[in-house]
Scaffold this active site. Structure first.
Site, short mmCIF file in Angstrom:
data_model
loop_
_atom_site.label_atom_id
_atom_site.label_comp_id
_atom_site.label_asym_id
_atom_site.label_seq_id
_atom_site.Cartn_x
_atom_site.Cartn_y
_atom_site.Cartn_z
N ASP A 207 0.97 -1.31 -0.06
CA ASP A 207 0.07 0.05 -0.17
C ASP A 207 0.82 1.23 -0.10
O ASP A 207 0.34 2.40 -0.15
CB ASP A 207 -0.91 0.11 1.26
N SER A 228 -8.07 5.05 0.06
CA SER A 228 -8.05 3.77 -0.60
C SER A 228 -9.69 3.44 -0.29
O SER A 228 -10.12 3.46 0.63
CB SER A 228 -7.16 2.81 0.09
N GLN A 278 -5.52 -2.21 -6.28
CA GLN A 278 -6.21 -1.08 -5.43
C GLN A 278 -7.08 -0.19 -6.26
O GLN A 278 -6.55 0.52 -7.19
CB GLN A 278 -5.48 -0.41 -4.49
#
Length: 291
Positions: A207, A228, A278
């Site tokens: 991430d 996110s 993502q």
């Protein structure tokens, strides 16, 4: 991992409490930390020779760095070849993340292929992020707002060592393709014995510097707000996150105030260790806006 088992609720639901390390300048919890700890909590409940092969997460609320996160793990399924765990990360009695992780017993197969690792300079030939920032900050013509932004990059609490392959976009003056390549490893020694620990660290790494890749082509705009929305990861081969790994990140699409990014985490010997994806919220304003 950075959590402690605090009590058993039932025979099938376990609660564990996490603690925080690096807090980003947004003053919201870093998504990679929550994913990593959720995976760690799930892994603690899986026995035998099963290893995590995938996880799928939704971020449903921002994380509050002033309180711990409670991880509630449900044993969704235990089979001979697969186990599945459902995890809720909870703060203020409400979920901030919903995650499902699947674990698989190793099974040999004649099917085996992968992409080819990009050809890049080795990490020993590259400058660290700190060295690049110091080099860039030595420019006396650097605008004050850019200098303040650089100070945010130099956060000693980030538990990762980073060596960018392509020059980071410290200044948002030039549009570039939505692609990043960076060498990354965890600070400190983990050792090769605990693959579950390395998977949790890889989830943390996955991430880092991820969603921002989608805004690189837009020099005339900056994020007014970003977050996110979901995160997925697949684990392919064994690896060590305390050794240099190449993180290849690209964005295949952006629109409707959302951006989609994909990542591939490579071992130095060219083996594809893990993949990630993502989608995130990106509300943009003109770069000269004071918002």
């Amino acid at each position: 991992m950075a959590y402690n088992t605090v009590r058993l609720q039932t025979s099938s639901v376990i609660k564990q409490k996490g603690k925080h390390y690096w807090i980003p300048s947004t003053q919201r919890l870093f998504g990679g930390e929550i994913i990593s700890q959720a995976l760690g909590a799930a892994s603690e409940t899986v026995t035998g020779q099963l290893s995590v092969h995938s996880l799928h997460c939704y971020f449903v609320r921002p994380g509050d760095p002033s309180v711990p996160v409670l991880y509630q793990v449900e044993r969704t399924r235990d089979g001979r070849s697969f186990s599945v765990r459902s995890v809720k990360a909870i703060q203020h009695d409400k979920p901030i993340l919903m995650c499902q992780a699947s674990f698989h017993a190793h099974q040999p197969s004649p099917l085996a292929h992968q992409y080819t690792m990009p050809t890049v300079p080795p990490p020993e030939d590259l400058l660290t992020m700190e060295e690049l920032v110091q080099q860039y900050a030595s420019d006396h013509n650097l605008a004050e707002r850019d200098r303040r932004a650089l100070n945010k990059v130099l956060d000693p609490e980030v538990p990762l060592e980073i060596k960018p392959v392509n020059m980071p976009a410290f200044s948002r003056r030039i549009a570039i393709e939505p692609r990043k390549l960076l060498w990354v490893r965890a600070k400190g020694h983990i050792g090769e014995g605990d693959m579950r620990q390395h998977c949790c660290v890889a989830a943390y790494v996955s991430d880092y510097s991820f969603l921002g890749t989608a805004v690189l082509p837009y020099a005339d705009f900056k994020p007014q707000f970003s977050a996110s929305l979901d995160h997925a990861m697949w684990f392919h081969n064994s690896f060590r996150t305390d050794e240099w790994m190449l993180y290849e990140i690209e964005s295949s699409w952006a629109g409707h105030s959302r951006g989609l990014v994909h990542g591939r985490l490579w071992r130095q010997d060219g083996v594809l260790a893990a993949s990630s994806a993502q989608e995130g919220l990106l509300r943009m304003v003109p770069s000269e806006s004071k918002l």
